[in-house]
Design a protein around this motif. Structure first.
Motif, PDB file in Angstrom:
ATOM      1  N   LYS A 193       1.685 -31.323  17.572  1.00 58.77           N
ATOM      2  CA  LYS A 193       2.822 -30.847  16.792  1.00 58.77           C
ATOM      3  C   LYS A 193       4.032 -31.763  16.954  1.00 58.77           C
ATOM      4  CE  LYS A 193       1.447 -25.978  16.809  1.00 58.77           C
ATOM      5  NZ  LYS A 193       1.127 -25.952  15.372  1.00 58.77           N
ATOM      6  N   SER A 249       8.165 -34.427   5.209  1.00 59.51           N
ATOM      7  CA  SER A 249       7.837 -33.099   5.722  1.00 59.51           C
ATOM      8  C   SER A 249       9.103 -32.285   5.981  1.00 59.51           C
ATOM      9  CB  SER A 249       7.016 -33.220   7.010  1.00 59.51           C
ATOM     10  OG  SER A 249       5.810 -33.911   6.767  1.00 59.51           O
ATOM     11  N   ARG A 291      -3.289 -26.762  11.657  1.00 67.48           N
ATOM     12  CA  ARG A 291      -2.218 -25.967  11.044  1.00 67.48           C
ATOM     13  C   ARG A 291      -0.862 -26.395  11.599  1.00 67.48           C
ATOM     14  NH1 ARG A 291      -1.677 -21.183   8.450  1.00 67.48           N
ATOM     15  NH2 ARG A 291      -3.934 -20.844   8.522  1.00 67.48           N
ATOM     16  N   ASP A 292       0.058 -26.683  10.690  1.00 59.98           N
ATOM     17  CA  ASP A 292       1.433 -27.028  11.071  1.00 59.98           C
ATOM     18  C   ASP A 292       1.460 -28.093  12.161  1.00 59.98           C
ATOM     19  OD1 ASP A 292       2.597 -25.173   9.266  1.00 59.98           O
ATOM     20  OD2 ASP A 292       2.203 -23.550  10.680  1.00 59.98           O
ATOM     21  N   LEU A 337      10.085 -28.704   4.194  1.00 56.79           N
ATOM     22  CA  LEU A 337      10.392 -27.513   4.979  1.00 56.79           C
ATOM     23  C   LEU A 337      11.794 -26.986   4.670  1.00 56.79           C
ATOM     24  CD1 LEU A 337       8.829 -28.559   8.397  1.00 56.79           C
ATOM     25  CD2 LEU A 337       8.063 -26.665   6.947  1.00 56.79           C
ATOM     26  N   ILE A 394       1.681 -28.807   6.454  1.00 57.34           N
ATOM     27  CA  ILE A 394       2.499 -27.599   6.482  1.00 57.34           C
ATOM     28  C   ILE A 394       1.551 -26.490   6.042  1.00 57.34           C
ATOM     29  CG2 ILE A 394       4.497 -26.408   5.505  1.00 57.34           C
ATOM     30  CD1 ILE A 394       5.732 -29.179   5.010  1.00 57.34           C
TER      31      ILE A 394
END
Length: 311
Positions: free
Chosen positions: A253, A166, A211-212, A170, A188
């Motif tokens: 997160k 990840s 999300r994220d 990014l 992502i």
């Protein structure tokens, strides 16, 4: 750390956008799927190479890895990934009051054997075994391990690999991707996740869109010897397989390695302590208890959209 255990059903599944390109390979003893937009297709190959490097750093089965050498020769020179994973594991040990403990390897790798050449550990063997984390000493360059103790990074390794891929995506300005290693998924952008139901394989426990964020599931129903009583989730304090939870799914997160380790630790804690720990960390959770009761945390809406519970 990993041998080829291709589970009949994964803990969680994820649906990426139909317009995305998805590739799936068998790595780290499981199915690894990575999905990206078409313009990011070139990043798929190096992403899988990262997972291979993680496996070649943390595996307890591949003879050239630092962790294999540490377990078998009691000394090893560390690379970046093996050092980082050991350092994180000590952090998780302290944060979970010892319920996440990588020094369970003698039990999970020797006394119990999962997959090929199954073996159930005798109580007398378990009582004599050591899970002392103090047996491990290391610095940035090398590690030492006392005789009678082995290291097992299986409780955070797949999450660790998920984080590395990840981060790579990014850094390459990817706006939408899904990285999935068995019970560990990182989105992502947004993706739809289904948490498998071990009591009814035809219907998921819940589905949601996140999300994220990351999601990690730990369960006792996929990997065991002969029957679920002898599953791979070993309480390092009692040295026995735990039965209090069928599955624990965490959403946050936080890094996937952290979620992986926390899910592993919460699975072997006493019930009240487990919920207190997860609530203190403000983690969203979806828990199927041993009594088959489904518990969903009140803060789940802070992390996901469109939660659907078929029950």
């Amino acid at each position: 750390m990993y041998r080829l255990f291709l589970f009949a059903s994964l803990f969680i599944t994820c649906n990426a956008d139909v317009q995305m390109i998805q590739r799936t390979k068998v790595l780290m003893g499981t199915f690894v799927s990575i999905s990206v937009d078409k313009e990011d297709k070139k990043l798929l190959k190096p992403s899988f190479e990262i997972i291979k490097r993680v496996d070649n750093s943390l595996s307890t089965y591949k003879k050239n890895t630092p962790i294999f050498k540490l377990n078998n020769s009691h000394h090893a020179f560390l690379n970046q990934y093996s050092y980082e994973a050991l350092k994180l594991s000590l952090k998780y040990y302290k944060e979970t009051e010892g319920y996440f403990n990588i020094a369970v390897g003698t039990i999970t790798k020797d006394l119990y054997r999962f997959g090929a050449n199954e073996r159930i550990a005798a109580k007398s063997e378990l009582q004599k075994s050591s899970t002392s984390i103090e047996a491990l000493r290391f610095d940035r360059h090398e590690a030492f391990l006392e005789n009678g103790v082995k290291i097992d990074l299986g409780g955070m390794g797949k999450g660790f690999a998920t984080d590395k891929v990840s981060k790579f995506l990014l850094q390459n300005k990817v706006k939408k991707a899904v990285v999935a290693l068995s019970g560990d998924i990182r989105c992502i952008g947004s993706c739809k996740v289904a948490v498998n139901n071990p009591l009814d394989v035809t219907h998921p426990l819940v589905t949601f869109i996140m999300r994220d964020s990351g999601v990690s599931t730990s369960g006792n129903y996929n990997r065991y010897v002969q029957r679920k009583k002898y599953n791979h989730l070993i309480n390092p304090k009692t040295k026995e397989s735990e039965q209090k939870f069928i599955s624990i799914t965490l959403v946050s997160k936080l890094p996937s390695a952290t979620l992986d380790a926390y899910a592993t630790a919460a699975s072997v804690m006493p019930v009240k302590k487990s919920y207190a720990f997860l609530n203190a960390k403000n983690l969203a959770y979806i828990i199927l208890q041993a009594d088959k009761k489904l518990i969903i945390s009140k803060n789940i809406d802070d992390y996901v959209d469109l939660l659907h519970n078929p029950g």
